[in-house]
Write a protein that holds these residues in place. Structure first.
Motif, PDB file in Angstrom:
ATOM      1  N   LYS A  38       5.278   5.271   2.066  1.00 32.00           N
ATOM      2  CA  LYS A  38       5.044   6.656   2.353  1.00 32.00           C
ATOM      3  C   LYS A  38       5.501   7.434   1.599  1.00 32.00           C
ATOM      4  N   TYR A  39       4.802   8.446   0.979  1.00 33.32           N
ATOM      5  CA  TYR A  39       5.215   9.444   0.065  1.00 33.32           C
ATOM      6  C   TYR A  39       4.589  10.814   0.558  1.00 33.32           C
ATOM      7  N   ASN A  40       5.649  11.761   0.643  1.00 35.21           N
ATOM      8  CA  ASN A  40       5.151  13.122   0.576  1.00 35.21           C
ATOM      9  C   ASN A  40       5.403  14.118  -0.311  1.00 35.21           C
ATOM     10  N   SER A  41       4.636  15.245  -0.505  1.00 32.22           N
ATOM     11  CA  SER A  41       4.955  16.201  -1.613  1.00 32.22           C
ATOM     12  C   SER A  41       6.469  16.692  -1.761  1.00 32.22           C
ATOM     13  N   ARG A  42       7.119  16.699  -0.569  1.00 31.59           N
ATOM     14  CA  ARG A  42       8.289  17.386  -0.606  1.00 31.59           C
ATOM     15  C   ARG A  42       9.642  16.332  -0.958  1.00 31.59           C
ATOM     16  N   ASP A  43       9.064  15.047  -0.989  1.00 33.86           N
ATOM     17  CA  ASP A  43       9.998  14.133  -1.290  1.00 33.86           C
ATOM     18  C   ASP A  43      10.309  13.967  -2.969  1.00 33.86           C
ATOM     19  N   ASP A  44      11.447  13.466  -3.069  1.00 33.21           N
ATOM     20  CA  ASP A  44      11.918  13.259  -4.404  1.00 33.21           C
ATOM     21  C   ASP A  44      11.029  12.395  -5.032  1.00 33.21           C
ATOM     22  N   LEU A  45      10.769  12.848  -6.481  1.00 34.49           N
ATOM     23  CA  LEU A  45       9.953  12.012  -7.558  1.00 34.49           C
ATOM     24  C   LEU A  45      10.461  10.540  -7.551  1.00 34.49           C
ATOM     25  N   SER A  46      11.732  10.483  -7.388  1.00 37.90           N
ATOM     26  CA  SER A  46      12.262   8.919  -7.541  1.00 37.90           C
ATOM     27  C   SER A  46      11.680   8.063  -6.512  1.00 37.90           C
ATOM     28  N   LEU A  47      11.345   8.739  -5.315  1.00 38.40           N
ATOM     29  CA  LEU A  47      10.856   7.982  -4.315  1.00 38.40           C
ATOM     30  C   LEU A  47       9.430   7.335  -4.495  1.00 38.40           C
ATOM     31  N   LEU A  48       8.721   8.287  -5.066  1.00 37.43           N
ATOM     32  CA  LEU A  48       7.588   8.138  -5.618  1.00 37.43           C
ATOM     33  C   LEU A  48       7.353   7.082  -6.804  1.00 37.43           C
TER      34      LEU A  48
ATOM     35  N   GLY B 179      -3.562  11.037   6.480  1.00 37.07           N
ATOM     36  CA  GLY B 179      -2.405  10.104   6.326  1.00 37.07           C
ATOM     37  C   GLY B 179      -1.908   9.595   7.591  1.00 37.07           C
ATOM     38  N   LYS B 180      -1.785  10.368   8.355  1.00 40.22           N
ATOM     39  CA  LYS B 180      -1.482   9.760   9.735  1.00 40.22           C
ATOM     40  C   LYS B 180      -2.369   8.725  10.487  1.00 40.22           C
TER      41      LYS B 180
ATOM     42  N   VAL C 271       0.826  -1.114  -0.001  1.00 45.05           N
ATOM     43  CA  VAL C 271      -0.023  -0.030  -0.025  1.00 45.05           C
ATOM     44  C   VAL C 271       0.897   1.199  -0.110  1.00 45.05           C
ATOM     45  N   LEU C 272       0.601   2.201  -0.915  1.00 43.77           N
ATOM     46  CA  LEU C 272       1.273   3.474  -0.870  1.00 43.77           C
ATOM     47  C   LEU C 272       0.378   4.312  -0.670  1.00 43.77           C
ATOM     48  N   ILE C 273       0.877   5.604   0.305  1.00 48.87           N
ATOM     49  CA  ILE C 273      -0.165   6.564   0.892  1.00 48.87           C
ATOM     50  C   ILE C 273       0.674   7.685   0.525  1.00 48.87           C
TER      51      ILE C 273
ATOM     52  N   HIS D 154      -4.261   7.940  -2.557  1.00 41.79           N
ATOM     53  CA  HIS D 154      -3.705   9.425  -3.111  1.00 41.79           C
ATOM     54  C   HIS D 154      -4.332  10.599  -2.156  1.00 41.79           C
ATOM     55  N   LEU D 155      -3.632  10.839  -1.053  1.00 36.74           N
ATOM     56  CA  LEU D 155      -4.251  11.807  -0.066  1.00 36.74           C
ATOM     57  C   LEU D 155      -3.483  13.074  -0.272  1.00 36.74           C
ATOM     58  N   ALA D 156      -2.258  13.237  -1.039  1.00 38.98           N
ATOM     59  CA  ALA D 156      -1.644  14.306  -0.931  1.00 38.98           C
ATOM     60  C   ALA D 156      -2.227  15.610  -1.659  1.00 38.98           C
ATOM     61  N   GLY D 157      -2.228  16.688  -1.274  1.00 38.81           N
ATOM     62  CA  GLY D 157      -2.804  17.957  -1.957  1.00 38.81           C
ATOM     63  C   GLY D 157      -2.568  19.195  -1.145  1.00 38.81           C
ATOM     64  N   VAL D 158      -2.836  20.389  -1.562  1.00 37.54           N
ATOM     65  CA  VAL D 158      -2.631  21.426  -0.770  1.00 37.54           C
ATOM     66  C   VAL D 158      -4.221  22.150  -1.066  1.00 37.54           C
TER      67      VAL D 158
END
Length: 372
Positions: A31-41, A14-15, A4-6, A53-57
């Protein structure tokens, strides 16, 4: 084993979702957050079976952030999945604002369309939740949740202001959100239906919300617990407590003392009455009164005692010996004058429950000695 990817894993939803998913078996959570590098995604996307897919502003300094994150990150996910020919199930946290023509709503709507198109092209399941105002523990105050802001400010004695007390809010509790999200792990969508129904939401006026939160705050003074049979109040109470400062978890109770010992009230409730505790010295007797409708329960927590009863229209005395060696509750029926006497050599501690809050103007308490 389900992988599972969040995205947006460090966010409010997310928490709470991660906490819930940790109680499921055979899951690997990434886990992935918007400030992480795209390579991790990309690394996580390469073998994920389910994506939350919970990331957003929703409150950027520049409206272009809506496009970059809410739309751009969604496009990045879908384009990479197409590139590697991977077809995971996707659960998307959208907003009821997607129905409106504002920059945030438009970006959420655009992300929804990208996901629906992906579903049509790939044949894979996509679940979209248009969430109203989500509230609960760990939500950031003074950001995008009025409940979080009010809970934080009121619990820290910071003044709040409202412009329209009659404005209606639609709320959803975080635990209901994550339970529904968790159900999606195992759900199979046999129809072309993208939008998921919400389990339960609550509608409340802004002024009523503030009133309830102040009542919750003032419980430390009034000792009156809110009506927790009302689900919204129950959830607001839990949420409010989660915003207490670490140094403010405890509060002192007023203690009333006389020659018999001491007494303090613990909890009061308009629905359930009140609980109070007494400490009595050796040989002290309390009571010698009766009630017509009020009922009580006695429980000796420390020491030993005789609880005596006499029906007010007869002479027979009934005695119950109680001790902390055998914890039991003694019911006090109406129409019986009653007393409790400390038989131990040390202080006796007794817990009392009454089915109504004491009111000196109509106490339903009439003094009459048990012993004739």
């Amino acid at each position: 084993m389900i992988k599972v990817l969040i995205t947006g894993a460090n966010g409010f939803i997310g928490k709470n979702l991660i906490e819930r998913l940790h109680r499921e078996k055979d899951l690997i959570i990434k886990k992935y957050n918007s400030r992480d590098d795209l390579s991790l995604l990309h690394e996580h996307l390469s073998d994920s079976d389910v994506i939350y897919h919970l990331a957003g502003v929703n409150r950027p300094l520049d409206n272009q952030e809506f496009i970059k994150t809410n739309i751009g990150l969604t496009e990045e996910i879908i384009n990479y999945l197409k590139k590697i020919n991977r077809k995971p199930k996707i659960i998307f946290s959208s907003s009821i604002q997607a129905e409106y023509e504002n920059p945030y709503g438009a970006s959420k709507n655009a992300a929804e369309e990208i996901l629906k198109k992906y579903s049509v092209e790939s044949g894979q399941e996509v679940y979209i939740y248009r969430l109203p105002n989500v509230f609960g523990k760990w939500c950031k105050p003074n950001y995008n949740s009025v409940v979080a802001t009010f809970c934080h400010n009121i619990s820290h004695d910071i003044d709040i202001s409202i412009h329209d007390a009659n404005k209606k809010l639609e709320l959803i509790y975080i635990d209901d959100v994550v339970e529904s999200f968790t159900d999606c792990l195992y759900r199979e969508n046999k129809e072309e239906q993208y939008y998921c129904p919400l389990t339960q939401t609550f509608t409340i006026k802004l002024g009523e919300l503030v009133k309830r939160l102040y009542e919750i705050r003032d419980m430390r003074k009034t000792l009156i617990i809110p009506n927790l049979s009302d689900k919204l109040t129950k959830f607001l109470y839990a949420t409010y407590l989660s915003y207490l400062d670490h140094s403010n978890f405890s509060y002192e109770l007023p203690t009333y003392k006389d020659e018999r010992g001491s007494l303090f009230e613990l909890i009061k409730s308009h629905q359930m009455g009140q609980i109070f505790i007494s400490k009595s010295g050796k040989g002290v007797m309390r009571g010698n009164h009766y009630h017509n409708t009020k009922v009580e329960k006695f429980c000796v927590l420390k020491g030993e005692a005789n609880i005596k009863f006499r029906k007010i229209d007869c002479d027979e005395i009934i005695t119950y010996f109680v001790t902390d060696k055998k914890i039991e509750v003694v019911d006090i029926p109406p129409g019986y004058t009653h007393s409790i006497e400390n038989l131990s050599d040390e202080e006796m501690i007794v817990l009392f429950w009454a089915n109504e809050i004491f009111d000196s103007t109509k106490s339903d308490t009439f003094y009459l000695n048990v012993q004739i």
